[in-house]
Design a protein around this motif. Structure first.
Motif, short mmCIF file in Angstrom:
data_model
loop_
_atom_site.label_atom_id
_atom_site.label_comp_id
_atom_site.label_asym_id
_atom_site.label_seq_id
_atom_site.Cartn_x
_atom_site.Cartn_y
_atom_site.Cartn_z
N VAL A 36 -5.94 5.14 -6.00
CA VAL A 36 -6.72 3.91 -5.81
C VAL A 36 -6.48 2.95 -6.96
O VAL A 36 -6.15 3.36 -8.08
CB VAL A 36 -8.23 4.20 -5.66
N THR A 85 -9.73 -4.09 -4.79
CA THR A 85 -9.68 -2.63 -4.82
C THR A 85 -9.02 -2.15 -3.54
O THR A 85 -9.06 -2.84 -2.51
CB THR A 85 -11.09 -2.00 -4.93
N GLY A 86 -8.40 -0.99 -3.61
CA GLY A 86 -7.75 -0.44 -2.43
C GLY A 86 -7.01 0.83 -2.78
O GLY A 86 -7.21 1.40 -3.85
N SER A 87 -6.13 1.25 -1.87
CA SER A 87 -5.39 2.49 -2.10
C SER A 87 -3.89 2.26 -1.96
O SER A 87 -3.44 1.34 -1.29
CB SER A 87 -5.85 3.57 -1.11
N ASN A 139 0.80 -1.22 0.00
CA ASN A 139 0.00 0.00 0.00
C ASN A 139 0.84 1.27 0.00
O ASN A 139 0.29 2.36 0.12
CB ASN A 139 -0.99 0.01 1.17
#
Length: 118
Positions: free
Chosen positions: A95, A111-113, A26
């Motif tokens: 994202v 999905t994520g950041s 991340n």
């Protein structure tokens, strides 16, 4: 045998479950001159991940800034290096949308950041 003379039978159903390890860092940062660790965002996975049909990165306003199709896991060349149109992106949060295909044809969306630091 029960007290009444009946035979007791118990049935159990066992199911095997595959554990699919997928790791998506991340944070990525610029190269600091000593090491190239964490300079690219890409899929880290075990042998259950067969391919990456689509990886897309968006900025905070929803603009598509990176896309890669038909990639493979564990390959830094099939990932994002924190640039857009040949220039470093601003430090901040972005994202991702990643479609993974597993051995056997199953697919899953992740999905994520990602935080980009400089």
């Amino acid at each position: 045998m029960t007290e009444e003379g009946c035979m007791a039978i118990e049935c159990r159903t066992l199911q095997a479950q595959d554990v699919r390890d997928v790791f998506l860092p991340n944070v990525i940062s610029g190269w600091n001159g000593e090491t190239e660790a964490n300079t690219k965002f890409y899929v880290h996975a075990d042998d259950f991940v067969e391919s990456i049909p689509l990886m897309a990165i968006y900025d905070r306003w929803g603009e598509l800034i990176f896309t890669f199709e038909n990639g493979e896991p564990n390959n830094p060349d099939h990932g994002w290096d924190g640039t857009f149109n040949g220039a470093d992106v601003e430090q901040g949060v972005y994202v991702y949308f990643i479609d993974l295909e597993f051995v056997g044809g199953d697919r899953e969306i992740f999905t994520g950041s990602i935080t980009v630091t400089r």
